[in-house]
Enzyme design. Structure first.
Site, PDB file in Angstrom:
ATOM      1  N   LYS A 252       0.843  -1.203   0.000  1.00 28.64           N
ATOM      2  CA  LYS A 252       0.000   0.000   0.000  1.00 28.64           C
ATOM      3  C   LYS A 252       0.876   1.251   0.000  1.00 28.64           C
ATOM      4  O   LYS A 252       0.581   2.226  -0.708  1.00 28.64           O
ATOM      5  CB  LYS A 252      -0.947  -0.026   1.214  1.00 28.64           C
ATOM      6  CG  LYS A 252      -2.053  -1.067   1.042  1.00 28.64           C
ATOM      7  CD  LYS A 252      -2.839  -1.337   2.312  1.00 28.64           C
ATOM      8  CE  LYS A 252      -3.789  -2.524   2.081  1.00 28.64           C
ATOM      9  NZ  LYS A 252      -4.535  -2.930   3.279  1.00 28.64           N
TER      10      LYS A 252
ATOM     11  N   GLN B 272      -4.862  -1.821   9.525  1.00 29.36           N
ATOM     12  CA  GLN B 272      -4.641  -3.120   8.884  1.00 29.36           C
ATOM     13  C   GLN B 272      -5.168  -4.252   9.776  1.00 29.36           C
ATOM     14  O   GLN B 272      -4.808  -4.353  10.941  1.00 29.36           O
ATOM     15  CB  GLN B 272      -3.134  -3.310   8.605  1.00 29.36           C
ATOM     16  CG  GLN B 272      -2.799  -4.572   7.828  1.00 29.36           C
ATOM     17  CD  GLN B 272      -3.391  -4.584   6.412  1.00 29.36           C
ATOM     18  OE1 GLN B 272      -3.354  -3.592   5.705  1.00 29.36           O
ATOM     19  NE2 GLN B 272      -3.950  -5.714   6.018  1.00 29.36           N
TER      20      GLN B 272
ATOM     21  N   ASP C 190     -11.219   2.279   3.705  1.00 32.26           N
ATOM     22  CA  ASP C 190     -11.449   0.836   3.549  1.00 32.26           C
ATOM     23  C   ASP C 190     -12.933   0.523   3.376  1.00 32.26           C
ATOM     24  O   ASP C 190     -13.304  -0.583   2.987  1.00 32.26           O
ATOM     25  CB  ASP C 190     -10.934   0.076   4.790  1.00 32.26           C
ATOM     26  CG  ASP C 190      -9.574  -0.562   4.545  1.00 32.26           C
ATOM     27  OD1 ASP C 190      -9.200  -0.734   3.368  1.00 32.26           O
ATOM     28  OD2 ASP C 190      -8.891  -0.890   5.543  1.00 32.26           O
TER      29      ASP C 190
END
Ligand code: NAP
Length: 290
Positions: free
Chosen positions: A52, A96, A119
């Site tokens: 990322k 994460q 997200d």
């Protein structure tokens, strides 16, 4: 049979984003800024976050990685999330997953301001997606929609069968395929208690497998001419690889591919799209007026 090339499509999307960033900067705007919170040292999570950060560089974004040891407390994480919510220099951020067991993931997700939830995991974004309001859509289903669009796969009126009902793939995928704007399909969701699974899959014009069981979808489950999207990425031992494993999809690719009109490979299909969609969401965070 057309192989859907997720790697090439993702590269094109990242280049499109980089162009847009150059334009924003030329117009006197600020560089998009994505932050990521990483807890512990799980190998998979380390790799995902590193990829990322790399994608941010390609797109011309600023990135900030915030690391915690695995013994961080839930409160410390919530405090950091609140700090990021209020930090105007950060457009969007992710935590994460998975988190260590002593931390309630849902509590952390719900602490994220939905306007920075790139997200698309917060209940507000999930709800907004369900009723077709502007929102951040979670990256894997969003990436699949983008592949279907860019390969001009007709979805309207078609029967889409999704195997898997997770919150991050199966359920949002079903919502997106139902929507009128693009999707507009007749949707069936299957799971581990579905009866007559094979028969249902055989009626699919578009079959999306998000199960996590290598080669689960066999040729006798696929209607000739169907589009097959393989989300599964299971690590299976492979002594010939330096890493000691390879990624295997949910579809028996060798026998299913010859039947299909379109199919995604694993790796190189859905996987690469996921990160490019996170980048697209971050750009959206910059450009959106909530
Ligand atoms: P998950 O939360 O484990 O969900 C798996 C789903 O498959 C569940 O709904 C389960 O049914 C269903 N299932 C399991 N065995 C089944 C069976 N025998 N017959 C029918 N359905 C069955 O998994 P996930 O998070 O959605 O991920 C699925 C796969 O996609 C994994 O391999 C994951 O690594 C991969 N993935 C890839 C990406 C990417 O970027 N490429 C992103 C996310 C996930 P029940 O609900 O009844 O248990």
């Amino acid at each position: 049979m057309i192989l859907i090339d997720g790697t090439a499509t993702a590269a094109t999307i990242k280049e499109e984003i980089a162009q847009r960033v150059r334009q924003i900067l030329a117009d006197g705007g600020r560089r998009p800024h994505l932050a990521a919170i990483l807890v512990g040292h799980d190998g998979g999570s380390e790799t995902y976050v590193a990829n990322k950060v790399k994608a941010c560089e390609v797109c011309g974004f600023q990135s900030t990685l915030i690391r915690y040891e695995a013994d961080v407390t839930e409160q410390e994480l919530i405090d950091k999330v609140i700090e990021l919510n209020n930090d105007d220099s950060i457009d969007g951020f992710i935590v994460q997953l998975p988190l260590p067991r002593h931390i309630d993931e849902q509590k952390i997700i719900e602490a994220i301001d939905y306007r920075k939830d790139v997200d698309g995991f917060t209940p507000v974004n999930v709800g907004r997606m369900a009723i077709g309001l502007p929102c951040f859509i979670s990256a894997t289903p969003k990436g699949i929609m983008e592949l279907l669009k860019r390969y001009h796969i007709q979805t309207s009126g078609k029967h889409c069968v999704i195997i898997g009902r997770s919150n991050i793939v199966g359920k949002p995928m079903a919502q997106l395929m139902l929507q009128k704007i693009y999707g507009d399909s007749t949707v069936t969701i299957c799971h581990s208690h579905t009866e007559n699974l094979k028969e249902i899959c055989r009626t699919a014009d578009i079959l999306i497998a998000a199960i996590g069981r290598p080669a689960f979808v066999t040729a006798d489950m696929v209607k000739p001419g169907a589009t097959v999207i393989d989300v599964g990425t299971t690590r299976v031992p492979d002594a010939t690889r330096k890493s000691g494993f390879r990624l295997q999809g949910d579809v028996d690719f060798e026998h299913v591919a010859p039947l299909c009109s379109h199919i995604t490979p694993v790796p190189g299909g859905v996987g690469p799209m996921t990160i490019s969609m996170l980048m697209q969401n971050t750009l959206l965070a910059v450009e959106k007026n909530w």
